[in-house]
Design a protein around this motif. Structure first.
Motif, PDB file in Angstrom:
ATOM      1  N   PRO A 116      -5.280  11.998   4.875  1.00  0.00           N
ATOM      2  CA  PRO A 116      -3.835  11.869   5.156  1.00  0.00           C
ATOM      3  C   PRO A 116      -3.467  10.578   5.888  1.00  0.00           C
ATOM      4  O   PRO A 116      -2.449   9.944   5.539  1.00  0.00           O
ATOM      5  CB  PRO A 116      -3.543  13.103   6.017  1.00  0.00           C
ATOM      6  CG  PRO A 116      -4.543  14.118   5.562  1.00  0.00           C
ATOM      7  CD  PRO A 116      -5.786  13.330   5.261  1.00  0.00           C
ATOM      8  N   ILE A 117      -4.256  10.151   6.866  1.00  0.00           N
ATOM      9  CA  ILE A 117      -3.925   8.900   7.566  1.00  0.00           C
ATOM     10  C   ILE A 117      -3.943   7.740   6.567  1.00  0.00           C
ATOM     11  O   ILE A 117      -3.026   6.905   6.532  1.00  0.00           O
ATOM     12  CB  ILE A 117      -4.899   8.639   8.732  1.00  0.00           C
ATOM     13  CG1 ILE A 117      -4.736   9.700   9.833  1.00  0.00           C
ATOM     14  CG2 ILE A 117      -4.673   7.245   9.325  1.00  0.00           C
ATOM     15  CD1 ILE A 117      -5.820   9.663  10.912  1.00  0.00           C
TER      16      ILE A 117
ATOM     17  N   MET B 269      -3.488   7.890   3.426  1.00  0.00           N
ATOM     18  CA  MET B 269      -2.350   8.032   2.518  1.00  0.00           C
ATOM     19  C   MET B 269      -1.076   7.492   3.154  1.00  0.00           C
ATOM     20  O   MET B 269      -0.261   6.842   2.480  1.00  0.00           O
ATOM     21  CB  MET B 269      -2.173   9.497   2.130  1.00  0.00           C
ATOM     22  CG  MET B 269      -1.009   9.698   1.194  1.00  0.00           C
ATOM     23  SD  MET B 269      -1.053  11.305   0.432  1.00  0.00           S
ATOM     24  CE  MET B 269       0.683  11.451   0.008  1.00  0.00           C
ATOM     25  N   GLY B 270      -0.898   7.725   4.455  1.00  0.00           N
ATOM     26  CA  GLY B 270       0.265   7.184   5.161  1.00  0.00           C
ATOM     27  C   GLY B 270       0.267   5.671   5.148  1.00  0.00           C
ATOM     28  O   GLY B 270       1.299   5.031   4.902  1.00  0.00           O
ATOM     29  N   VAL B 271      -0.902   5.080   5.397  1.00  0.00           N
ATOM     30  CA  VAL B 271      -1.026   3.616   5.342  1.00  0.00           C
ATOM     31  C   VAL B 271      -0.706   3.129   3.928  1.00  0.00           C
ATOM     32  O   VAL B 271       0.033   2.162   3.735  1.00  0.00           O
ATOM     33  CB  VAL B 271      -2.441   3.172   5.764  1.00  0.00           C
ATOM     34  CG1 VAL B 271      -2.631   1.672   5.549  1.00  0.00           C
ATOM     35  CG2 VAL B 271      -2.712   3.546   7.224  1.00  0.00           C
TER      36      VAL B 271
ATOM     37  N   LEU C   1       1.124   4.491   1.622  1.00  0.00           N
ATOM     38  CA  LEU C   1       2.556   4.608   1.297  1.00  0.00           C
ATOM     39  C   LEU C   1       3.358   3.516   1.992  1.00  0.00           C
ATOM     40  O   LEU C   1       4.327   2.994   1.434  1.00  0.00           O
ATOM     41  CB  LEU C   1       3.082   5.989   1.721  1.00  0.00           C
ATOM     42  CG  LEU C   1       2.582   7.183   0.912  1.00  0.00           C
ATOM     43  CD1 LEU C   1       3.027   8.491   1.573  1.00  0.00           C
ATOM     44  CD2 LEU C   1       3.086   7.134  -0.534  1.00  0.00           C
ATOM     45  N   ALA C   2       2.957   3.184   3.216  1.00  0.00           N
ATOM     46  CA  ALA C   2       3.710   2.172   3.972  1.00  0.00           C
ATOM     47  C   ALA C   2       3.486   0.772   3.421  1.00  0.00           C
ATOM     48  O   ALA C   2       4.377  -0.067   3.489  1.00  0.00           O
ATOM     49  CB  ALA C   2       3.310   2.224   5.448  1.00  0.00           C
ATOM     50  N   GLN C   3       2.284   0.513   2.891  1.00  0.00           N
ATOM     51  CA  GLN C   3       1.959  -0.833   2.408  1.00  0.00           C
ATOM     52  C   GLN C   3       1.337  -0.721   1.004  1.00  0.00           C
ATOM     53  O   GLN C   3       0.119  -0.816   0.845  1.00  0.00           O
ATOM     54  CB  GLN C   3       0.997  -1.527   3.373  1.00  0.00           C
ATOM     55  CG  GLN C   3       1.597  -1.719   4.759  1.00  0.00           C
ATOM     56  CD  GLN C   3       0.861  -2.739   5.620  1.00  0.00           C
ATOM     57  OE1 GLN C   3      -0.030  -3.441   5.154  1.00  0.00           O
ATOM     58  NE2 GLN C   3       1.252  -2.826   6.879  1.00  0.00           N
TER      59      GLN C   3
ATOM     60  N   THR D  73      -1.785  17.033  -2.248  1.00  0.00           N
ATOM     61  CA  THR D  73      -0.707  16.128  -1.824  1.00  0.00           C
ATOM     62  C   THR D  73      -0.960  14.723  -2.362  1.00  0.00           C
ATOM     63  O   THR D  73      -0.043  14.051  -2.835  1.00  0.00           O
ATOM     64  CB  THR D  73      -0.610  16.102  -0.287  1.00  0.00           C
ATOM     65  OG1 THR D  73      -0.631  17.438   0.209  1.00  0.00           O
ATOM     66  CG2 THR D  73       0.659  15.418   0.170  1.00  0.00           C
TER      67      THR D  73
ATOM     68  N   GLN E 260       1.604  12.773  -4.990  1.00  0.00           N
ATOM     69  CA  GLN E 260       2.254  11.492  -4.679  1.00  0.00           C
ATOM     70  C   GLN E 260       1.577  10.333  -5.394  1.00  0.00           C
ATOM     71  O   GLN E 260       2.193   9.295  -5.620  1.00  0.00           O
ATOM     72  CB  GLN E 260       2.246  11.247  -3.157  1.00  0.00           C
ATOM     73  CG  GLN E 260       2.999  12.315  -2.373  1.00  0.00           C
ATOM     74  CD  GLN E 260       4.408  12.514  -2.885  1.00  0.00           C
ATOM     75  OE1 GLN E 260       5.140  11.543  -3.116  1.00  0.00           O
ATOM     76  NE2 GLN E 260       4.806  13.757  -3.084  1.00  0.00           N
TER      77      GLN E 260
ATOM     78  N   MET F   3      -2.948  -4.615  10.364  1.00  0.00           N
ATOM     79  CA  MET F   3      -1.966  -4.265   9.329  1.00  0.00           C
ATOM     80  C   MET F   3      -0.751  -5.196   9.342  1.00  0.00           C
ATOM     81  O   MET F   3       0.154  -5.070   8.509  1.00  0.00           O
ATOM     82  CB  MET F   3      -1.471  -2.824   9.524  1.00  0.00           C
ATOM     83  CG  MET F   3      -2.505  -1.739   9.305  1.00  0.00           C
ATOM     84  SD  MET F   3      -3.174  -1.686   7.616  1.00  0.00           S
ATOM     85  CE  MET F   3      -4.712  -2.585   7.845  1.00  0.00           C
TER      86      MET F   3
END
Lengths: 202, 175
Positions: free
Chosen positions: A62-63, A65-67, A69-71, A94, A98, A193
């Motif tokens: 999940p972490i 995946m968050g990165v 999605l953000a970049q 998930t 996505q 990042m």
């Protein structure tokens, strides 16, 4: 690439992690799951784009995946152990729903909770690549040996994902322990990042 | 002269936009349905369900570190699954994971399990030293949501917004 677990070589996590890090030329993000997954990422040579988890077992994917999605332009890796994945298996659905194109999941499957003394996981009969495929991750396969792991990495870096690369591990322990300073880990990662830019001392 | 305020979910959506909170992860809840529907309908937001609330904490943590702000929507029972990951990820790493919790278990609850788990919510938030506010009045909704989001970001600390049935009407059983 293999869709079954027959004849898979049991590989050394530090060696695989070193091979991964050697291929990272575009400031790719790497999220190391708790315990030995991130210890060996640390030992393979710190990079500003590495994030080392301390606790929150099961959240490496999940972490990452968050990165991702953000970049969306940055390839993002999750290094997760089999015991950790068992804690949060639902996250594969998930990811499949996505489908972040830049996400690459590497599963280190040693079949045990190595950090707590080597107790077998309940996933004795589980095939995590088959689970990932059944969750909707079509680009999921086992790496039969080190050479194939490298070819799969090259493919994952060159093509759209999400990708899932399963690796069977031998029983060797980690090289060393990650420095446990979460605020510093987070700060360095954010600079890696590009989300914090001001100069720091030292 | 009395001013007619928009419904709570419209206020919340506008505050999210004003604060560039774009990534919405949720485990659904009946009371949150109008907000979830509006977020899905608005292309400004990336909005999706996760299989479990813990996952959403991970996603929002990664997204924030990489430059994207988000909010986790859930109900009281979902929050109760979170103490370990809150303590070891957003609290330990100083990451402003923001949560909006639809409060079940009080003011006419019909499910004894919801009533019991509701009593654990504020003690957990307090013992983690997490900022939390309960929104119970429409005229306070914008300020509480806006200021809580801004403070979380500026102080790099996770925070929780609890939506009281006094605000939302809650979930009630038919008589």
């Amino acid at each position: 690439m293999s869709e079954t677990t027959h004849n898979l070589k049991r590989m050394y996590r530090f060696d695989l992690t070193t091979r991964l890090v050697a291929k990272l030329k575009q400031e790719e993000a790497v999220i190391g799951g708790i315990g030995h997954s991130n210890f060996d990422l640390w030992s393979a040579g710190h990079r500003p784009q590495n994030f080392y988890m301390l606790g929150s077992m099961g959240l490496a994917i999940p972490i990452a995946m968050g990165v991702a999605l953000a970049q969306p332009a940055r390839k993002t890796f999750a290094l997760e152990g089999d015991g950790s994945l068992l804690m949060e298996l639902g996250c594969l659905t998930t990811v499949a729903a996505q489908a972040p194109k830049n996400l690459i999941i590497i599963l280190f499957d040693n079949g045990i909770y190595q950090i707590t003394g080597g107790q077998p996981t309940p996933g004795l009969h589980a095939d995590y690549v088959a689970i990932a495929r059944a969750c909707g991750l079509a680009n999921a396969a086992w790496a039969a040996d080190e050479a194939e792991f490298e070819r799969m990495l090259d493919n994952a870096l060159a093509t759209d994902g999400p990708h899932f690369i399963g690796c069977k591990l031998d029983s060797q322990g980690p090289k060393a322990q990650t420095e446990r300073d979460p605020a510093q880990i987070r700060d360095r990662f954010m600079r890696g990042m590009g989300t914090k830019k001001n100069r720091t001392l030292g | 002269m009395t001013q007619t305020l928009p419904p709570w979910h419209e206020i919340v959506l506008n505050v999210f936009k004003a604060n560039e909170v774009k990534l919405i992860t949720y485990v659904p809840d009946n009371v949150l349905k109008p907000l979830i529907n509006a977020l899905h309908a608005d292309p400004y937001f990336t909005c999706f369900a996760t299989a479990r609330e813990e996952e959403a904490v991970g996603i929002l943590s990664g997204a924030w570190m990489a430059g994207l702000r988000g909010m986790l929507l859930m109900q009281t029972s979902g929050f109760a699954t979170l103490p370990n990951v809150l303590a070891s990820l957003p609290c330990a790493f100083q990451i402003p994971v923001m949560m909006m919790i639809s409060e079940r278990g009080t003011l006419g609850e019909f499910n004894v399990g919801q009533a019991a788990v509701c009593r654990t919510m504020r003690p957990i938030l307090d013992s983690l030293a997490m900022e939390h506010h309960t929104v119970s009045r429409l005229d306070e909704c914008e300020m509480i949501v806006d200021r809580t989001i801004r403070q979380a970001i500026m102080t790099q600390a996770p925070a929780a917004l609890i939506l009281s049935p006094l605000l939302t009407g809650g979930k009630v059983v038919a008589r």
